[in-house]
Design a protein around this motif. Structure first.
Motif, short mmCIF file in Angstrom:
data_model
loop_
_atom_site.label_atom_id
_atom_site.label_comp_id
_atom_site.label_asym_id
_atom_site.label_seq_id
_atom_site.Cartn_x
_atom_site.Cartn_y
_atom_site.Cartn_z
N PRO A 75 0.66 -1.22 0.11
CA PRO A 75 -0.02 0.02 0.05
C PRO A 75 0.81 1.40 0.10
N GLN A 76 1.85 1.25 0.55
CA GLN A 76 2.90 2.40 0.71
C GLN A 76 3.13 2.89 -0.88
N PHE A 77 3.08 2.16 -1.58
CA PHE A 77 3.66 2.60 -2.97
C PHE A 77 2.33 3.17 -3.81
N HIS A 78 1.19 3.33 -3.27
CA HIS A 78 -0.30 3.69 -4.10
C HIS A 78 -0.95 4.69 -3.10
N ALA A 79 -1.17 5.70 -3.90
CA ALA A 79 -2.09 6.61 -3.23
C ALA A 79 -3.56 6.27 -3.43
N ARG A 80 -4.01 5.52 -2.52
CA ARG A 80 -5.40 5.06 -2.47
C ARG A 80 -5.43 4.53 -0.86
N PRO A 81 -6.76 4.31 -0.71
CA PRO A 81 -7.42 3.89 1.01
C PRO A 81 -6.55 2.65 1.13
N SER A 82 -6.06 2.58 2.38
CA SER A 82 -5.11 1.28 2.80
C SER A 82 -5.90 0.13 2.78
N TYR A 83 -5.10 -0.96 2.62
CA TYR A 83 -5.47 -2.40 2.56
C TYR A 83 -4.33 -3.07 3.05
N VAL A 84 -4.62 -4.50 3.18
CA VAL A 84 -3.49 -5.20 3.72
C VAL A 84 -3.32 -6.31 2.74
N VAL A 85 -1.92 -6.47 2.35
CA VAL A 85 -1.23 -7.62 1.36
C VAL A 85 -0.73 -8.74 2.15
N GLN A 86 -1.01 -9.70 1.95
CA GLN A 86 -0.71 -11.11 2.68
C GLN A 86 0.31 -11.58 1.39
N GLU A 87 1.65 -11.55 1.53
CA GLU A 87 2.61 -12.06 0.35
C GLU A 87 2.50 -13.61 0.50
N ALA A 88 2.61 -14.38 -0.50
CA ALA A 88 2.34 -15.65 -0.80
C ALA A 88 3.53 -16.08 -1.51
N GLU A 89 4.09 -17.25 -1.10
CA GLU A 89 5.22 -17.95 -2.09
C GLU A 89 4.59 -19.37 -1.91
N ASP A 90 3.60 -19.81 -1.42
CA ASP A 90 2.76 -21.06 -1.34
C ASP A 90 1.43 -20.97 -1.14
N PRO A 91 0.63 -21.73 -1.58
CA PRO A 91 -0.73 -21.67 -1.49
C PRO A 91 -1.28 -21.59 0.08
N SER A 92 -0.51 -22.25 0.86
CA SER A 92 -0.90 -22.25 2.34
C SER A 92 -0.82 -20.72 2.94
N ASP A 93 0.03 -19.85 2.18
CA ASP A 93 0.13 -18.65 2.67
C ASP A 93 -1.15 -17.68 2.50
N CYS A 94 -2.23 -18.31 1.74
CA CYS A 94 -3.42 -17.66 1.48
C CYS A 94 -4.50 -18.10 2.20
N ARG A 95 -4.31 -19.12 3.00
CA ARG A 95 -5.39 -19.79 3.76
C ARG A 95 -6.16 -18.74 4.54
N GLY A 96 -7.56 -18.60 4.18
CA GLY A 96 -8.38 -17.86 4.89
C GLY A 96 -8.47 -16.33 4.36
N VAL A 97 -7.82 -16.04 3.43
CA VAL A 97 -7.76 -14.75 2.87
C VAL A 97 -8.10 -14.85 1.42
N ARG A 98 -8.79 -13.68 0.72
CA ARG A 98 -8.96 -13.78 -0.51
C ARG A 98 -7.67 -13.70 -1.43
N SER A 99 -7.53 -14.68 -2.38
CA SER A 99 -6.49 -14.55 -3.17
C SER A 99 -6.69 -13.61 -4.49
N LEU A 100 -5.95 -12.59 -4.83
CA LEU A 100 -6.11 -11.73 -5.81
C LEU A 100 -5.73 -12.55 -7.11
N ASP A 101 -5.21 -13.70 -6.91
CA ASP A 101 -4.69 -14.51 -8.25
C ASP A 101 -5.86 -15.44 -8.54
N ASP A 102 -6.91 -15.38 -8.11
CA ASP A 102 -7.57 -16.52 -8.29
C ASP A 102 -8.28 -16.26 -9.71
N SER A 103 -8.61 -14.95 -9.95
CA SER A 103 -9.41 -14.45 -11.28
C SER A 103 -8.29 -14.18 -12.29
N ARG A 104 -6.98 -14.31 -11.94
CA ARG A 104 -6.04 -13.89 -12.98
C ARG A 104 -6.16 -14.61 -14.34
#
Length: 487
Positions: A458-487
């Motif tokens: 978020p600090q690189f973008h001028a917009r309302p704050s949000y939280v990024v969960q960094e992922a290297e493995d699918p388990s990192d996304c457990r319980g969090v919407r993945s931005l990559d699901d619809s890619r």
């Protein structure tokens, strides 16, 4: 101890002497070229954002966290990166974060590499009277140095500190007197910097420490003071391994390490890779093939040298080379000739010390991946500058300038001048604005865009704050919407 060097009478131009005028003109050319290169490198470091994988996977995210520029509650590391952040030596990233914070520009993290090379040049000038122009030309003739000096990797600053430590140790061996407490304190600072920047260089630090200890024990005069400096320095030098043993039970956490008789916890298997044709040969053989660039791509191919020497794994030069094999041979022959011509203590110690360093480095893990062990080539070039620059400055400058020209020709000179993208360009290229705008204010999203995930912070973008969960493995996304699901 300062090793005093005096220029011979022939190095001072005498009016009316054609040879002297030529020498003076050559020195001026070398000096102007070096000044031009230094300016271009600093400008490139401040403008060209490094786009190498490790920069965006580890170095800049860690630098931003350390400097307080990245909120850990807003950009959440993956499990693997959290473990790396907990265990890796992070002094270089701390300096990168400082440069970023002071300038407000993530590009300026590159200046840590520039500073590392600059300190080495200044040290040779002050301690050995080596002209700064010759040192800069010589070091930039090493392809990996030329590439890394404007990048935010930590290999060059760590190895520059290791080379400074090696040169201080070389001075201690040349001197007939034991090192003073002040000299040991300098060695301790350099050892601390080296060991807390890169795990791979700890054996080099240990080797130099043993030499300094032995030299310190050889005289009873002020022996306790010298030993006191060494004892006080040890907790600082090995701060990262000591902390890791206490917290994680593994000195190189999270990386796997085998200690006979002990079960050592780890989270990451030890990295091991080599060209297929060298997989089953001893490490020193792989190292020799690498420094001589056996199997390397042709000089005329622009991709002969890169920041990590990556090629397709089936190529014979896979992750090999980076020192310019011909330049390596010239330096090895030059050091041997120096000893053969004049068996002074300075020359003999230089050759013996470098032989010991070669034996040590060649046995270390992944020694054929030369970016990890730039200390070997930096020390070889430095010792040749020490023994030759005052006697044959014109020959040294010409040889180094010629090697630099060949390397610049092969790389297109892109690492020596501002030629890359700015941070703003990289940001716009690797962040999908439409997907970014679809993130709701305050939403937590999981993103796996390796190595560019950090650019979504978020600090690189001028917009309302949000939280990024960094992922290297699918388990990192457990319980969090993945931005990559619809890619």
């Amino acid at each position: 101890m300062l090793i005093k060097v005096e220029l011979d009478a022939g190095s001072t131009p005498h009016p009316g002497s054609t040879t002297s005028r030529m020498r003076w003109a050559a020195r001026m050319v070398f000096r102007m070229v070096a000044i031009g290169l230094a300016i271009a490198i600093v400008v490139a470091a401040c403008h060209d954002v490094s786009k190498a994988w490790d920069v965006w996977m580890y170095h800049l995210p860690f630098a931003g966290r350390i400097a307080g520029l990245v909120d850990p509650e807003v950009y959440v590391f993956s499990v693997a990166n959290r473990q790396r952040f907990e265990g890796f030596p992070l002094l270089a990233e701390a300096l990168q974060g400082l440069a970023w914070r002071l300038t407000g520009r993530p590009e300026c993290a590159n200046l840590v590499s520039v500073a590392g090379l600059g300190l080495l040049v200044l040290f040779l000038k002050r301690r050995f009277a080596v002209p700064a122009s010759l040192s800069l030309l010589a070091f930039l003739a090493i392809p990996l140095v030329q590439i890394h000096v404007t990048a935010a990797y930590v290999d060059l600053p760590a190895n520059a500190c290791a080379t400074l430590l090696a040169l201080v140790t070389y001075q201690a061996l040349v001197s007939t007197a034991p090192p003073s407490p002040r000299q040991l304190a300098l060695a301790a600072v350099l050892a601390t910097a080296t060991a807390n920047m890169k795990f791979q260089l700890v054996p080099v630090v240990l080797g130099c420490a043993v030499v300094q200890l032995v030299r310190s024990l050889r005289s009873e005069d002020r022996r306790l003071a010298r030993l006191g400096v060494i004892a006080l320095a040890l907790p600082f030098v090995f701060a990262t391994p000591i902390k890791n043993v206490i917290v994680h039970g593994n000195p190189v956490w999270p990386v796997e390490i085998h200690i006979p008789g002990f079960h050592v916890p780890f989270a990451e298997t030890a990295y091991a890779s080599s060209p297929r044709w060298l997989e089953h040969v001893p490490r020193p053989v792989r190292f020799a093939c690498s420094v001589l660039e056996v199997g390397a791509r042709p000089i005329t191919e622009g991709h002969r040298w890169s920041i990590d020497q990556w090629t397709p794994p089936d190529e014979p030069g896979y992750r090999m080379g980076g020192f310019f094999g011909a330049f390596v041979l010239v330096n090895l022959v030059a050091l041997a000739v120096a000893v053969a011509r004049r068996r002074s203590r300075e020359n003999v110690v230089a050759a013996a010390f470098f032989a010991g360093l070669t034996a040590l480095v060649s046995m270390l893990p992944q020694s054929h991946e030369l970016r990890y062990y730039l200390v070997w080539m930096l020390t070889l070039v430095s010792l040749n500058l020490v023994v030759w620059s005052r006697e044959r400055p014109l020959a040294v400058g010409t040889a180094c300038a010629a090697a630099l020209a060949v390397v610049a020709y092969s790389t297109g000179g892109t690492y020596l001048v501002p030629s890359g993208d700015s941070f703003a360009t990289v940001l716009s290229t690797h962040v999908d604005r439409a997907r970014l705008d679809a993130i709701a204010p305050g939403e937590r999203v999981c993103i796996d865009r390796q190595p560019w995930t950090f650019l979504w912070s978020p600090q690189f973008h001028a917009r309302p704050s949000y939280v990024v969960q960094e992922a290297e493995d699918p388990s990192d996304c457990r319980g969090v919407r993945s931005l990559d699901d619809s890619r």
